[in-house]
Motif scaffolding. Structure first.
Motif, mmCIF file in Angstrom:
data_model
loop_
_atom_site.group_PDB
_atom_site.id
_atom_site.type_symbol
_atom_site.label_atom_id
_atom_site.label_comp_id
_atom_site.label_asym_id
_atom_site.label_seq_id
_atom_site.Cartn_x
_atom_site.Cartn_y
_atom_site.Cartn_z
ATOM 1 N N ALA A 185 89.869 60.761 86.508
ATOM 2 C CA ALA A 185 89.716 59.898 85.332
ATOM 3 C C ALA A 185 88.228 59.683 85.070
ATOM 4 O O ALA A 185 87.472 59.370 85.996
ATOM 5 C CB ALA A 185 90.417 58.566 85.554
ATOM 6 N N ARG A 186 87.845 59.857 83.818
ATOM 7 C CA ARG A 186 86.453 59.656 83.424
ATOM 8 C C ARG A 186 86.416 58.848 82.138
ATOM 9 O O ARG A 186 87.196 59.094 81.229
ATOM 10 C CB ARG A 186 85.753 61.006 83.235
ATOM 11 C CG ARG A 186 85.523 61.742 84.539
ATOM 12 C CD ARG A 186 85.026 63.165 84.309
ATOM 13 N NE ARG A 186 84.632 63.791 85.544
ATOM 14 C CZ ARG A 186 85.476 64.326 86.424
ATOM 15 N NH1 ARG A 186 86.765 64.296 86.162
ATOM 16 N NH2 ARG A 186 85.038 64.878 87.540
ATOM 17 N N ALA A 187 85.494 57.870 82.072
ATOM 18 C CA ALA A 187 85.355 57.033 80.886
ATOM 19 C C ALA A 187 83.895 56.626 80.752
ATOM 20 O O ALA A 187 83.197 56.438 81.761
ATOM 21 C CB ALA A 187 86.243 55.800 80.979
ATOM 22 N N SER A 188 83.450 56.479 79.533
ATOM 23 C CA SER A 188 82.073 56.079 79.270
ATOM 24 C C SER A 188 81.798 54.709 79.882
ATOM 25 O O SER A 188 82.573 53.767 79.724
ATOM 26 C CB SER A 188 81.828 56.037 77.758
ATOM 27 O OG SER A 188 80.522 55.586 77.467
ATOM 28 N N GLY A 189 80.698 54.606 80.635
ATOM 29 C CA GLY A 189 80.326 53.344 81.245
ATOM 30 C C GLY A 189 81.046 53.040 82.533
ATOM 31 O O GLY A 189 80.902 51.942 83.082
ATOM 32 N N ARG A 190 81.861 53.979 83.034
ATOM 33 C CA ARG A 190 82.589 53.779 84.277
ATOM 34 C C ARG A 190 82.337 54.959 85.208
ATOM 35 O O ARG A 190 82.123 56.086 84.765
ATOM 36 C CB ARG A 190 84.104 53.660 84.023
ATOM 37 C CG ARG A 190 84.514 52.466 83.177
ATOM 38 C CD ARG A 190 84.352 51.172 83.960
ATOM 39 N NE ARG A 190 84.933 50.044 83.229
ATOM 40 C CZ ARG A 190 84.262 49.265 82.399
ATOM 41 N NH1 ARG A 190 82.969 49.529 82.161
ATOM 42 N NH2 ARG A 190 84.854 48.251 81.790
ATOM 43 N N ALA A 191 82.373 54.686 86.505
ATOM 44 C CA ALA A 191 82.238 55.770 87.477
ATOM 45 C C ALA A 191 83.543 56.546 87.537
ATOM 46 O O ALA A 191 84.629 55.954 87.481
ATOM 47 C CB ALA A 191 81.902 55.201 88.856
#
Length: 208
Positions: A185-191
């Motif tokens: 899982a990848r999201a902007s502003g998150r590791a």
């Protein structure tokens, strides 16, 4: 100088390829789409003209298909059906008994949560990567060649199997091959984060 050119084209006799499409249990797959593309050689990309027609057929209730109007020579033959992974073989025009076996695809359903568990990041990109055994290359041969899949999306190795989540952080990833995989899982502003190894059975679904 002579500005005129004379071109003579000779039409050949149409060839055909016939066979049967079944699942891994040997049962017929009716309604599957079967298509063919001409190849220059086993290791070549398809010999496709922008004006060429791509012969296709649909299997009957017994899983039988017939491709007609083929040029002479080697072809890639692909079968696709809803709920199954595509299958491809190579055959010469005029061959009969060109059978294809389809494997039922698997799917994964899940939810992406934020760092505190309850917070759901907005539409992150969720990707599944199937672990595959490394290829053994015989360097003594001096080179390694693998037949090209003429039907493959040339960008597939870049895009992967990414799926966006909905407003509740839920995602569905389908059309996966059986085997072991990991969901990232990848999201902007998150590791980014990875799941534990997941084993997918043929035609199975995993949720979490």
């Amino acid at each position: 100088p002579d500005l005129e050119a004379h071109v003579e084209l000779r039409l050949g006799y149409p060839r055909e390829i016939r066979g049967r499409v079944t699942d891994t249990r040997g049962l017929p797959v009716p309604g599957a789409t079967v298509r063919a593309r001409a190849l220059d050689s086993e290791y070549s990309t398809p010999n496709i003209s922008p004006y060429a027609q791509e012969p296709n057929s649909h299997t009957d209730v017994e899983g039988r298909y017939l491709l007609t109007g083929l040029r002479e020579g080697l072809h890639a033959v692909q079968a696709t059906a809803s709920g199954f992974l595509a299958s491809m073989v190579r055959a010469d025009s005029g061959d009969s008994g060109v059978d294809l076996q389809l494997t039922r695809s698997a799917r994964i359903e899940g939810t992406v949560l934020g760092p505190e568990g309850g917070e759901r990041p907005r539409a992150p990109n969720v990707e599944a990567f199937l672990h595959r055994s490394p290829q053994v290359v015989d360097w003594a041969e001096g080179y390694y060649a693998e037949p090209v899949d003429p039907f493959a999306d040339p960008m597939a190795w870049i895009l992967g199997a990414g799926r966006p989540t909905d407003a509740e952080g839920r995602f569905v990833i389908d059309d996966l091959a059986p085997g072991d995989c990991v969901v990232s899982a990848r999201a902007s502003g998150r590791a980014p984060t990875d799941s534990e190894a997941i084993h997918l059975e043929e035609g199975g679904a995993r949720s979490g």
